[in-house]
Design an enzyme around this catalytic site. Structure first.
Site, mmCIF file in Angstrom:
data_model
loop_
_atom_site.group_PDB
_atom_site.id
_atom_site.type_symbol
_atom_site.label_atom_id
_atom_site.label_comp_id
_atom_site.label_asym_id
_atom_site.label_seq_id
_atom_site.Cartn_x
_atom_site.Cartn_y
_atom_site.Cartn_z
ATOM 1 N N ASP A 196 0.839 -1.196 0.000
ATOM 2 C CA ASP A 196 0.000 0.000 0.000
ATOM 3 C C ASP A 196 0.872 1.244 0.000
ATOM 4 O O ASP A 196 2.087 1.195 0.239
ATOM 5 C CB ASP A 196 -0.884 0.019 1.246
ATOM 6 C CG ASP A 196 -2.195 -0.725 1.032
ATOM 7 O OD1 ASP A 196 -2.472 -1.118 -0.112
ATOM 8 O OD2 ASP A 196 -2.934 -0.918 2.017
ATOM 9 N N LYS A 218 -3.444 3.263 -3.004
ATOM 10 C CA LYS A 218 -4.592 4.077 -3.378
ATOM 11 C C LYS A 218 -4.491 5.436 -2.711
ATOM 12 O O LYS A 218 -3.928 5.592 -1.631
ATOM 13 C CB LYS A 218 -5.892 3.397 -2.916
ATOM 14 C CG LYS A 218 -6.081 1.991 -3.447
ATOM 15 C CD LYS A 218 -7.284 1.325 -2.804
ATOM 16 C CE LYS A 218 -7.438 -0.112 -3.282
ATOM 17 N NZ LYS A 218 -8.564 -0.804 -2.613
ATOM 18 N N MET A 325 -9.533 9.224 6.297
ATOM 19 C CA MET A 325 -9.645 9.668 4.902
ATOM 20 C C MET A 325 -10.741 10.720 4.752
ATOM 21 O O MET A 325 -11.518 10.714 3.799
ATOM 22 C CB MET A 325 -9.921 8.464 3.988
ATOM 23 C CG MET A 325 -8.832 7.411 4.032
ATOM 24 S SD MET A 325 -9.254 5.863 3.179
ATOM 25 C CE MET A 325 -10.357 5.092 4.389
#
Length: 418
Positions: A196, A218, A325
């Site tokens: 990641d 991502k 996030m």
């Protein structure tokens, strides 16, 4: 006996008869080790310790309650003396020598035909260390090597073909010291690392040159490698015989899609292990001295990833809300909480790049935090904490604080406050 005279080897004793002469604690330890190797153990001793009696009573070994006889070494593959009586041990060793049987003489390491090493097992690796006949020195060295293997500081990676596996490893918030020992060890054994964007990225620099790193990171709103493709990569690499580590930030099962990946692996016949990590939802606030619960301030907390979910969490300052996030939708999230009844003067803390050198903390209120974040250029990765627990941070403005609240030392963040 000089150390140059030693030829290190390993005995495969499965199903083979061995003899232990002696009934005390040393004999019990040696008998247990031989049983672990699968040997058929006979113990000869007039008196046996409780540990040996238990092994005999359970049928794991045979105990002859008598003194030693020369004929006891007939037909055995290996002998261990442990009577504590030098004359008896010497006689046993001499009888074994006459029949060309390897014997460890516990009473005299200098003349002993064999030594028992200090042993540790890490995964399927067995470490055996001799140290010139000094058992305490050997044990200290064994423990040091085992610790280094556990921590991933020494290579445990397989070099011969084996069945492929997948390990979903939670790497924690990014600091290399906050990955678990198990996670670090598995990373050191990996043939392929599917990584990641977040997590302990510096550990990738320590991998062997031939370890392949597949980047699948991502960012909010940008998923260059879709989740289904990540699932396929894990399975394909494992079926090709590789040890695969899926290195994630935080914890694989806390908003990390670890459950989906594990399920896909099992559905395709791939062995999968899940290694928990320190979730950023708790660890990153702690880096700024913010506990998610605190006596007298908050007894519970909720972790959410979008403002749409905020209508379902308690909208009060004594219930901590952690937003992951959430920078892009911070203004909408603040409005949603206020609309659900959260007071506008509720403290809010934003921790960017938790535990990293560029860590920064911004503290305000539900009414002001969106403007503050915009003015400061707050960006992901960041964790947002809403609730009275923000008052505990040593970096909260003085008018936020209450005299009796304890603090947690942060990781030297740079700070922006209201």
């Amino acid at each position: 006996m000089a150390i140059q005279d030693i030829y290190p080897t390993a005995l495969r004793l499965l199903g083979r008869p061995v003899l232990v002469v002696g009934g005390g604690p040393v004999a019990a330890r040696r008998a247990k080790g031989l049983l672990d190797a699968g040997a058929r153990v006979t113990v000869v001793a007039p008196v046996a310790s409780d540990a040996l009696r238990e092994l005999a009573d359970s049928g794991l070994l045979a105990w002859e309650p008598r003194t030693y006889r020369t004929s006891d070494v007939d037909g055995v593959w290996f002998v261990q003396t442990a009577t504590g009586v030098s004359a008896v041990d010497t006689q046993v060793a001499a009888d074994a020598e006459a029949q060309r049987i390897w014997c460890v003489n516990a009473s005299d390491h200098e003349t002993s035909a064999a030594w028992t090493p200090a042993v540790a097992v890490v995964d399927d690796v067995k470490i055996a260390i001799n140290a010139g006949g000094d058992p305490r020195r050997a044990m200290a060295l064994r423990d040091a090597v085992a610790t280094a293997l556990d921590a991933g500081d020494l290579p445990l990676r397989r070099r011969r073909a084996s069945a492929g596996t997948v390990a979903l490893v939670g790497g924690g918030p990014g600091d290399t010291g906050l990955i678990t020992v198990r996670g670090r060890r598995l990373l050191g054994q990996a043939d392929v690392v599917v990584a990641d964007r977040l997590g302990p990225r510096d550990l990738l620099n320590e991998l062997a040159p031939d370890v392949r790193v597949i980047e699948v990171g991502k960012t909010p709103g940008h998923h260059p490698v879709p989740q289904l493709e990540i699932n396929r990569i894990l399975v394909d690499e494992a079926l090709a015989g590789n040890r695969v580590v899926r290195l994630k930030g935080g914890d694989p099962y806390v908003l990390g899609r670890g459950g989906e990946e594990a399920e896909f692996c099992r559905q395709n016949g791939v062995e999968v292990e899940v290694v928990p990590g320190v979730t950023s939802a708790i660890s990153v606030p702690a880096a700024a001295g913010i506990p998610v619960t605190h006596r007298g301030l908050a007894k519970g907390f909720s972790v959410v990833t979008g403002h749409e979910e905020l209508s379902e969490v308690p909208a009060r300052p004594d219930h901590t809300v952690v937003l992951l996030m959430g920078v892009a939708k911070l203004r909408e999230s603040a409005a949603a909480l206020a609309g659900s009844g959260m007071p506008l003067d509720t403290p809010v803390g934003i921790v960017e790049n938790g535990y990293m050198p560029e860590q920064r903390v911004t503290i305000g209120t539900l009414a002001t935090i969106a403007d503050q974040a915009e003015a400061a250029g707050v960006a992901n990765p960041a964790v947002i904490v809403v609730g009275d627990v923000v008052r505990v941070s040593p970096f909260a403005p003085e008018h936020f604080k209450t005299a009796n609240y304890s603090t947690i030392t942060p990781n030297k963040p740079r700070i922006t406050t209201s």
